[in-house]
Design an enzyme around this catalytic site. Structure first.
Site, short mmCIF file in Angstrom:
data_model
loop_
_atom_site.label_atom_id
_atom_site.label_comp_id
_atom_site.label_asym_id
_atom_site.label_seq_id
_atom_site.Cartn_x
_atom_site.Cartn_y
_atom_site.Cartn_z
CE LYS A 60 -1.98 3.91 -7.30
NZ LYS A 60 -1.87 5.38 -7.23
CD GLN A 85 -2.28 7.86 -9.89
OE1 GLN A 85 -2.82 7.25 -8.97
NE2 GLN A 85 -1.00 7.71 -10.16
CG ASP A 98 -2.22 8.32 -2.53
OD1 ASP A 98 -1.52 7.30 -2.64
OD2 ASP A 98 -2.84 8.82 -3.47
N1 GUN Z 1 1.35 9.63 -8.77
C1 GUN Z 1 2.52 8.97 -8.66
N2 GUN Z 1 2.53 8.23 -7.54
C2 GUN Z 1 1.35 8.42 -6.94
C3 GUN Z 1 0.76 7.91 -5.74
O1 GUN Z 1 1.34 7.15 -4.98
N3 GUN Z 1 -0.50 8.35 -5.48
C4 GUN Z 1 -1.16 9.21 -6.28
N4 GUN Z 1 -2.39 9.60 -5.92
N5 GUN Z 1 -0.65 9.71 -7.38
C5 GUN Z 1 0.60 9.30 -7.71
#
Ligand code: GUN
Length: 292
Positions: free
Chosen positions: A52, A96, A119
């Site tokens: 990311k 995350q 998110d």
């Molecule tokens: N863990 C797995 N997928 C995601 C996501 O799209 N965002 C976040 N913050 N954590 C995750």
């Protein structure tokens, strides 16, 4: 059979985002800034967050990674979330997941300012998404919609079967596919681990979205001829022949399902790459104040 090529699409989308960020830069506007909080250094999360941050750099956005040890207290984490909420230079914030067991993820998600919750996990964003109001939509389902749109796949009146009811993918996916818009207007069946006659239901799908997190669970006998098959799974399966010691598998047994499908996503190279693009798109919207 046509491949839904996430690699190609995500490269295109990143170029589009980069052009928009460049234009913001030229006109002296606010450069979008994404903040990620990572607790601990668990393998997959570390990789996702790194990717990311790298994508932000590629499109010219600012990014900040904030790390905490796995024993960080919930209060300390909440304090950091509030600090980012109050920092006008920071447009988007993701924490995350998964978090260590002693931290309540719902408390964290609810503390992130919905206007920065790129998110799409804040209850306000989920509620607004369900009502069809402007909202940040969870990145993976949004990436799937983008794929459907860019390949011009017809959805109105189709039977869409979603396998898996996770808050992050299955549940929002099912809501999005039934909305009165494009992509949408499907008759949606949301299935899960307690669903009876799952294979029969999957066989009746015009659009099958597999998001249950079990490697190669969807086999050819569960797929109708001509179905659109979208594989959201990404699991590490031990494989001694690989240098890393594991192979990446989706939820669909690709080799046997692909010949029956009209469109299918590969894994890797499918939905996963779209997810990051959605996050970049949401961060761009956040910086422009397009949602709130
Ligand atoms: N863990 C797995 N997928 C995601 C996501 O799209 N965002 C976040 N913050 N954590 C995750």
């Amino acid at each position: 059979m046509q491949l839904l090529d996430g690699k190609l699409l995500s490269a295109q989308i990143k170029l589009e985002i980069a052009a928009q960020v460049a234009q913001i830069r030229e006109t002296g506007g606010k450069i979008p800034h994404l903040v990620a909080i990572l607790v601990g250094t668990k393998g997959a999360s570390e990789t996702y967050v790194a990717s990311k941050m790298k994508s932000c750099e590629e499109v010219g956005m600012a990014s900040t990674l904030i790390r905490f040890e796995p024993d960080v207290s919930e209060d300390e984490l909440l304090a950091k979330v509030r600090e980012v909420n109050n920092n006008p230079d920071m447009d988007g914030l993701i924490v995350q997941l998964p978090l260590p067991d002693h931290i309540n993820p719902d408390r964290i998600m609810e503390t992130i300012d919905p206007a920065k919750g790129v998110d799409g996990f804040h209850p306000i964003n989920i509620g607004r998404m369900a009502k069809g109001l402007p909202a940040y939509v969870s990145a993976t389902p949004q990436g799937v919609l983008e794929m459907i749109k860019r390949y011009d796949i017809k959805t109105a009146g189709k039977h869409c079967v979603v396998v898996g009811r996770s808050q992050i993918v299955g549940l929002p996916m099912s809501i999005l596919m039934q909305r009165n818009t494009y992509p949408g207007n499907c008759t949606v069946t949301l299935t899960h681990s307690r669903t009876q006659h799952l294979a029969d239901i999957c066989r009746s799908a015009d659009i099958l979205i597999a998001a249950l997190g079990r490697p190669e669970f969807i086999t050819a006998d569960m797929v109708k001829d001509g179905a659109v098959v979208i594989d959201v799974g990404l699991e590490r399966v031990p494989d001694a022949s690989k240098k890393s010691g594991f192979a990446l598998k989706g939820d669909v047994k690709f080799d046997e399902v692909a010949p029956k499908a009209s469109f299918i996503t590969p894994v890797p190279g499918g939905v996963g790459l779209m997810t990051i693009c959605s996050l970049m798109q949401n961060t761009l919207k956040a910086a422009r104040g397009e949602v709130y």
